[in-house]
Motif scaffolding. Structure first.
Motif, PDB file in Angstrom:
ATOM      1  N   VAL A   1     -15.425 -23.100  23.080  1.00  0.00           N
ATOM      2  CA  VAL A   1     -14.532 -24.337  23.538  1.00  0.00           C
ATOM      3  C   VAL A   1     -15.121 -25.587  23.365  1.00  0.00           C
ATOM      4  CG1 VAL A   1     -13.538 -25.269  25.730  1.00  0.00           C
ATOM      5  CG2 VAL A   1     -13.538 -23.033  25.598  1.00  0.00           C
ATOM      6  N   MET A   2     -16.255 -25.567  23.210  1.00  0.00           N
ATOM      7  CA  MET A   2     -17.064 -27.068  23.108  1.00  0.00           C
ATOM      8  C   MET A   2     -16.982 -27.357  21.688  1.00  0.00           C
ATOM      9  SD  MET A   2     -20.690 -26.813  25.452  1.00  0.00           S
ATOM     10  CE  MET A   2     -21.022 -28.243  24.538  1.00  0.00           C
ATOM     11  N   LEU A   3     -16.948 -26.138  20.875  1.00  0.00           N
ATOM     12  CA  LEU A   3     -16.725 -26.393  19.441  1.00  0.00           C
ATOM     13  C   LEU A   3     -15.675 -27.195  19.216  1.00  0.00           C
ATOM     14  CD1 LEU A   3     -18.775 -23.341  17.587  1.00  0.00           C
ATOM     15  CD2 LEU A   3     -19.350 -25.902  17.279  1.00  0.00           C
ATOM     16  N   THR A   4     -14.601 -26.509  19.713  1.00  0.00           N
ATOM     17  CA  THR A   4     -13.158 -26.859  19.375  1.00  0.00           C
ATOM     18  C   THR A   4     -13.022 -28.547  19.984  1.00  0.00           C
ATOM     19  OG1 THR A   4     -12.339 -24.928  19.875  1.00  0.00           O
ATOM     20  CG2 THR A   4     -10.838 -26.469  19.903  1.00  0.00           C
ATOM     21  N   ALA A   5     -13.723 -28.721  21.103  1.00  0.00           N
ATOM     22  CA  ALA A   5     -13.359 -30.089  21.391  1.00  0.00           C
ATOM     23  C   ALA A   5     -14.221 -31.159  20.484  1.00  0.00           C
ATOM     24  CB  ALA A   5     -14.109 -30.146  22.787  1.00  0.00           C
ATOM     25  N   MET A   6     -15.619 -30.745  20.009  1.00  0.00           N
ATOM     26  CA  MET A   6     -16.223 -31.409  19.078  1.00  0.00           C
ATOM     27  C   MET A   6     -15.498 -31.723  17.961  1.00  0.00           C
ATOM     28  SD  MET A   6     -20.051 -30.201  19.807  1.00  0.00           S
ATOM     29  CE  MET A   6     -20.858 -30.342  21.464  1.00  0.00           C
ATOM     30  N   LEU A   7     -14.808 -30.736  17.426  1.00  0.00           N
ATOM     31  CA  LEU A   7     -14.095 -30.709  16.129  1.00  0.00           C
ATOM     32  C   LEU A   7     -12.991 -31.849  16.217  1.00  0.00           C
ATOM     33  CD1 LEU A   7     -14.407 -27.034  14.820  1.00  0.00           C
ATOM     34  CD2 LEU A   7     -15.553 -29.282  13.855  1.00  0.00           C
ATOM     35  N   THR A   8     -12.333 -31.571  17.316  1.00  0.00           N
ATOM     36  CA  THR A   8     -11.034 -32.381  17.793  1.00  0.00           C
ATOM     37  C   THR A   8     -11.473 -33.794  17.763  1.00  0.00           C
ATOM     38  OG1 THR A   8     -10.157 -30.602  18.759  1.00  0.00           O
ATOM     39  CG2 THR A   8      -9.080 -32.759  19.314  1.00  0.00           C
ATOM     40  N   ARG A   9     -12.638 -33.959  18.573  1.00  0.00           N
ATOM     41  CA  ARG A   9     -13.126 -35.377  18.647  1.00  0.00           C
ATOM     42  C   ARG A   9     -13.614 -36.088  17.404  1.00  0.00           C
ATOM     43  NH1 ARG A   9     -14.519 -37.404  23.689  1.00  0.00           N
ATOM     44  NH2 ARG A   9     -15.839 -38.604  23.015  1.00  0.00           N
ATOM     45  N   ILE A  10     -14.258 -35.193  16.459  1.00  0.00           N
ATOM     46  CA  ILE A  10     -14.644 -35.931  15.195  1.00  0.00           C
ATOM     47  C   ILE A  10     -13.468 -35.975  14.337  1.00  0.00           C
ATOM     48  CG2 ILE A  10     -15.494 -34.892  13.084  1.00  0.00           C
ATOM     49  CD1 ILE A  10     -17.834 -33.539  14.527  1.00  0.00           C
ATOM     50  N   ALA A  11     -12.249 -35.137  14.367  1.00  0.00           N
ATOM     51  CA  ALA A  11     -11.052 -35.595  13.492  1.00  0.00           C
ATOM     52  C   ALA A  11     -10.322 -36.778  14.107  1.00  0.00           C
ATOM     53  CB  ALA A  11     -10.083 -34.307  13.710  1.00  0.00           C
ATOM     54  N   GLU A  12     -10.565 -36.960  15.573  1.00  0.00           N
ATOM     55  CA  GLU A  12      -9.839 -38.184  16.144  1.00  0.00           C
ATOM     56  C   GLU A  12     -10.442 -39.467  15.807  1.00  0.00           C
ATOM     57  OE1 GLU A  12      -6.578 -39.873  18.410  1.00  0.00           O
ATOM     58  OE2 GLU A  12      -6.780 -37.930  17.590  1.00  0.00           O
ATOM     59  N   PHE A  13     -12.006 -39.438  16.088  1.00  0.00           N
ATOM     60  CA  PHE A  13     -12.670 -40.649  15.994  1.00  0.00           C
ATOM     61  C   PHE A  13     -13.651 -40.747  14.924  1.00  0.00           C
ATOM     62  CE2 PHE A  13     -11.697 -39.424  20.597  1.00  0.00           C
ATOM     63  CZ  PHE A  13     -10.772 -40.476  20.785  1.00  0.00           C
ATOM     64  N   GLY A  14     -13.905 -39.665  14.117  1.00  0.00           N
ATOM     65  CA  GLY A  14     -14.935 -39.806  13.027  1.00  0.00           C
ATOM     66  C   GLY A  14     -16.137 -39.245  13.273  1.00  0.00           C
ATOM     67  N   PHE A  15     -16.868 -39.305  12.269  1.00  0.00           N
ATOM     68  CA  PHE A  15     -18.422 -38.655  12.337  1.00  0.00           C
ATOM     69  C   PHE A  15     -19.354 -39.919  13.134  1.00  0.00           C
ATOM     70  CE2 PHE A  15     -16.445 -36.519   8.868  1.00  0.00           C
ATOM     71  CZ  PHE A  15     -16.858 -35.181   9.100  1.00  0.00           C
ATOM     72  N   SER A  16     -20.460 -39.262  13.833  1.00  0.00           N
ATOM     73  CA  SER A  16     -21.450 -40.170  14.087  1.00  0.00           C
ATOM     74  C   SER A  16     -22.950 -39.138  14.129  1.00  0.00           C
ATOM     75  CB  SER A  16     -21.209 -40.838  15.468  1.00  0.00           C
ATOM     76  OG  SER A  16     -21.246 -39.771  16.505  1.00  0.00           O
ATOM     77  N   PRO A  17     -23.981 -39.807  14.086  1.00  0.00           N
ATOM     78  CA  PRO A  17     -24.959 -38.922  14.212  1.00  0.00           C
ATOM     79  C   PRO A  17     -25.258 -37.939  15.460  1.00  0.00           C
ATOM     80  CG  PRO A  17     -25.900 -41.187  13.770  1.00  0.00           C
ATOM     81  CD  PRO A  17     -24.307 -41.197  14.027  1.00  0.00           C
ATOM     82  N   ASN A  18     -24.563 -38.434  16.696  1.00  0.00           N
ATOM     83  CA  ASN A  18     -24.544 -37.690  17.847  1.00  0.00           C
ATOM     84  C   ASN A  18     -23.678 -36.685  17.641  1.00  0.00           C
ATOM     85  OD1 ASN A  18     -26.568 -39.484  19.238  1.00  0.00           O
ATOM     86  ND2 ASN A  18     -25.028 -40.624  20.034  1.00  0.00           N
ATOM     87  N   LYS A  19     -22.581 -36.736  17.051  1.00  0.00           N
ATOM     88  CA  LYS A  19     -21.685 -35.626  17.056  1.00  0.00           C
ATOM     89  C   LYS A  19     -22.119 -34.542  16.228  1.00  0.00           C
ATOM     90  CE  LYS A  19     -17.728 -38.762  18.020  1.00  0.00           C
ATOM     91  NZ  LYS A  19     -16.475 -39.371  17.343  1.00  0.00           N
ATOM     92  N   ILE A  20     -22.633 -34.914  15.165  1.00  0.00           N
ATOM     93  CA  ILE A  20     -22.945 -34.011  13.962  1.00  0.00           C
ATOM     94  C   ILE A  20     -24.492 -33.205  14.506  1.00  0.00           C
ATOM     95  CG2 ILE A  20     -24.176 -33.781  11.636  1.00  0.00           C
ATOM     96  CD1 ILE A  20     -21.151 -34.553  11.840  1.00  0.00           C
ATOM     97  N   ALA A  21     -25.191 -33.941  15.254  1.00  0.00           N
ATOM     98  CA  ALA A  21     -26.459 -33.084  15.807  1.00  0.00           C
ATOM     99  C   ALA A  21     -25.667 -32.251  16.864  1.00  0.00           C
ATOM    100  CB  ALA A  21     -27.282 -34.217  16.559  1.00  0.00           C
ATOM    101  N   ALA A  22     -24.869 -32.619  17.758  1.00  0.00           N
ATOM    102  CA  ALA A  22     -24.534 -31.555  18.771  1.00  0.00           C
ATOM    103  C   ALA A  22     -23.712 -30.523  18.109  1.00  0.00           C
ATOM    104  CB  ALA A  22     -23.469 -32.596  19.778  1.00  0.00           C
ATOM    105  N   LEU A  23     -22.725 -30.852  16.949  1.00  0.00           N
ATOM    106  CA  LEU A  23     -22.073 -29.733  16.280  1.00  0.00           C
ATOM    107  C   LEU A  23     -23.017 -28.837  15.634  1.00  0.00           C
ATOM    108  CD1 LEU A  23     -19.228 -28.876  15.285  1.00  0.00           C
ATOM    109  CD2 LEU A  23     -19.599 -30.299  13.353  1.00  0.00           C
ATOM    110  N   GLY A  24     -24.085 -29.224  15.085  1.00  0.00           N
ATOM    111  CA  GLY A  24     -24.998 -28.349  14.369  1.00  0.00           C
ATOM    112  C   GLY A  24     -25.648 -27.483  15.325  1.00  0.00           C
ATOM    113  N   LEU A  25     -26.039 -27.989  16.536  1.00  0.00           N
ATOM    114  CA  LEU A  25     -26.594 -27.244  17.571  1.00  0.00           C
ATOM    115  C   LEU A  25     -25.849 -26.224  18.101  1.00  0.00           C
ATOM    116  CD1 LEU A  25     -29.081 -26.440  19.441  1.00  0.00           C
ATOM    117  CD2 LEU A  25     -27.892 -28.429  21.115  1.00  0.00           C
ATOM    118  N   ASN A  26     -24.501 -26.545  18.200  1.00  0.00           N
ATOM    119  CA  ASN A  26     -23.452 -25.653  18.959  1.00  0.00           C
ATOM    120  C   ASN A  26     -23.209 -24.554  17.825  1.00  0.00           C
ATOM    121  OD1 ASN A  26     -22.021 -26.139  21.709  1.00  0.00           O
ATOM    122  ND2 ASN A  26     -22.759 -28.053  20.631  1.00  0.00           N
ATOM    123  N   VAL A  27     -23.179 -24.812  16.610  1.00  0.00           N
ATOM    124  CA  VAL A  27     -23.121 -23.685  15.585  1.00  0.00           C
ATOM    125  C   VAL A  27     -24.352 -22.859  15.320  1.00  0.00           C
ATOM    126  CG1 VAL A  27     -22.967 -23.208  12.926  1.00  0.00           C
ATOM    127  CG2 VAL A  27     -21.585 -25.256  14.095  1.00  0.00           C
TER     128      VAL A  27
END
Length: 452
Positions: free
Chosen positions: A371-397
């Motif tokens: 669920v969190m990965l889906t939420a993060m990917l949705t937010r990235i698609a909506e608002f773009g990349f940022s260091p925080n988002k990529i770090a959180a996405l990498g940890l969740n993967v």
């Protein structure tokens, strides 16, 4: 049972014996290696006579037990197995030696040194972002120094650790971080992970490739958290009572508390807690299985509640960022509990109800992570990349891969198709991945994102 499973069970028994011997105060890592080599030679000789793995191990450890008091003590503590009948031989009278005052002196010196480093850091670096980046560097080298002294590290391993600590210090203090920027915060959060794994190399005596030593470090980490929490709670009670008494007579303890007590007590307690784990490990090992059995069902209930909250949150893009950060913390906590539970389990015991509960916990964590990965990917698609988002996405993967494989191996173990050692090895061999990712966040992210 096939030949592969027989050898896996044998390796599990040898690993359990080695882990026990490693925790004896009088046995150095080099001595442990020599004892294990001798044990394996004895096993090979017995197998050559036609004995199977189990019989060869039992006879070999009996022969070793006649020569080594540690093996005899190991047999006594594991009286539920055949080792007691085969290994336990009359023991010479005499009490164990007294605690080493030399080691206590080393520990207290390092504890005071960590306090002095924190006090100096507060004076020279202030109490802002620069101190936050360097906080781990002011404490972890003292913990690693204790392990280096305790394990008698070779000069080569010691040099590698020194260079690694120095390189991390250079990165954290030379990089031109933007004040309050995301990469600075990420570096401060991920540097302790790198430092902790460096301390783990010292704990393992430089033999980080050993699965058994990695699992010992996992066990040590959980027990350190227990002891540090107990010391913190006890210290808080004492400070609270002292402060209440002094307030009655008109003395304010707060300035002394902030300027001296806490800067020395917190890092000092960290080093002392590590020493207590080393000195009293057998006591904590009796507590560990109880703690894991209490907190596993509670964690399952928490994860199910989290899933219900996320389901009721509506659109995934509307999920609050702070909630996602909190969910990351919860998943890391679940992973720590899983690792600690596995480290505290008898690898030779058959599957049971608690193993099934652990699988339920892992599956629930996987659902939350998905669920969190889906939420993060949705937010990235909506608002773009940022260091925080990529770090959180990498940890969740990373967590997703870890938990999926753990769930698969757990199912195989519960169905009797895989030994428990396969699940153990997966945990220990995946741990360095988190250190590599943390190092990438600290070293690579800042220049890639312009130190913003």
């Amino acid at each position: 049972m096939g030949m592969m499973e027989l050898h896996a069970d044998l390796e599990a028994q040898i690993g359990r014996w080695r882990g026990y011997v490693q925790r004896r105060q009088a046995i150095s890592p080099a001595d442990v290696d020599e004892l294990e080599d001798h044990l394996r030679e004895q096993i090979a000789e017995r197998q050559a006579t036609g004995l199977d793995d189990e019989e060869a191990f039992l006879v070999a450890i009996k022969r070793l037990g006649n020569l080594d008091a540690v093996s005899r003590e190991f047999a006594r503590e594991h009286s539920d197995r055949l080792w007691k009948q085969l290994v336990l031989v009359p023991e010479d009278s005499g009490a164990a030696g007294a605690p080493s005052w030399r080691e206590l002196a080393v520990v207290l010196t390092l504890a005071v040194g960590a306090g002095v480093a924190i006090k100096a850091g507060l004076a020279w670096l202030g109490d802002g972002a620069v101190l936050a980046r360097n906080l781990g560097l002011l404490v972890f080298p003292f913990l690693a120094s204790y392990f280096a002294w305790k394990r008698r590290l070779t000069a080569r391993v010691g040099a590698v650790l020194l260079v690694s600590f120095a390189a991390l210090a250079v990165v954290l203090n030379v990089y031109p971080f933007a004040a309050g920027g995301s990469t600075e915060v990420l570096a401060a959060l991920h540097a302790p992970v790198v430092l902790w794994l460096l301390a783990g190399i010292a704990y393992a005596g430089g033999r980080w490739r050993s699965d058994s030593r990695r699992m010992d470090f996992v066990r040590f980490t959980g027990e350190l958290a227990i002891y540090f929490t107990l010391l913190a709670l006890g210290g808080a009670v004492l400070i609270g009572l002292t402060s209440a008494v002094l307030q009655i007579v008109g003395v304010d303890l707060e300035p002394v508390l902030e300027d001296w007590l806490l800067p020395f007590a917190v890092p000092g307690a960290f080093v002392v807690a590590a020493w207590l784990v080393e000195a009293k490990q057998n006591v904590v090992e009796n507590i560990a299985p109880v703690l894991t059995r209490v907190f596993t069902p509670l964690t399952i209930a928490m994860l199910l509640a989290v899933l219900a909250v996320l389901a009721a949150a509506g659109g995934l893009t509307d999920v609050d960022r702070n909630l996602l950060i909190l969910m990351d913390a919860i998943l890391v906590l679940v992973l720590c509990l899983l690792l600690y539970s596995i480290s505290a389990r008898d690898p030779l015991a058959p599957p049971g109800l608690f193993d099934a509960l652990q699988l339920v916990m892992v599956v629930a964590a996987l659902a939350v992570d998905a669920v969190m990965l889906t939420a993060m990917l949705t937010r990235i698609a909506e608002f773009g990349f940022s260091p925080n988002k990529i770090a959180a996405l990498g940890l969740n993967v990373l967590l997703l891969v870890h938990l999926v494989r753990a769930a698969w191996l757990s199912v195989g173990f519960l169905r009797g198709r895989r030994p428990f050692t396969a699940l153990e090895r997966w945990q220990t061999r995946y741990l360095p991945v988190y250190g590599i990712w943390a190092a990438a966040v600290v070293v690579v992210f800042p220049p890639v994102f312009g130190f913003a």
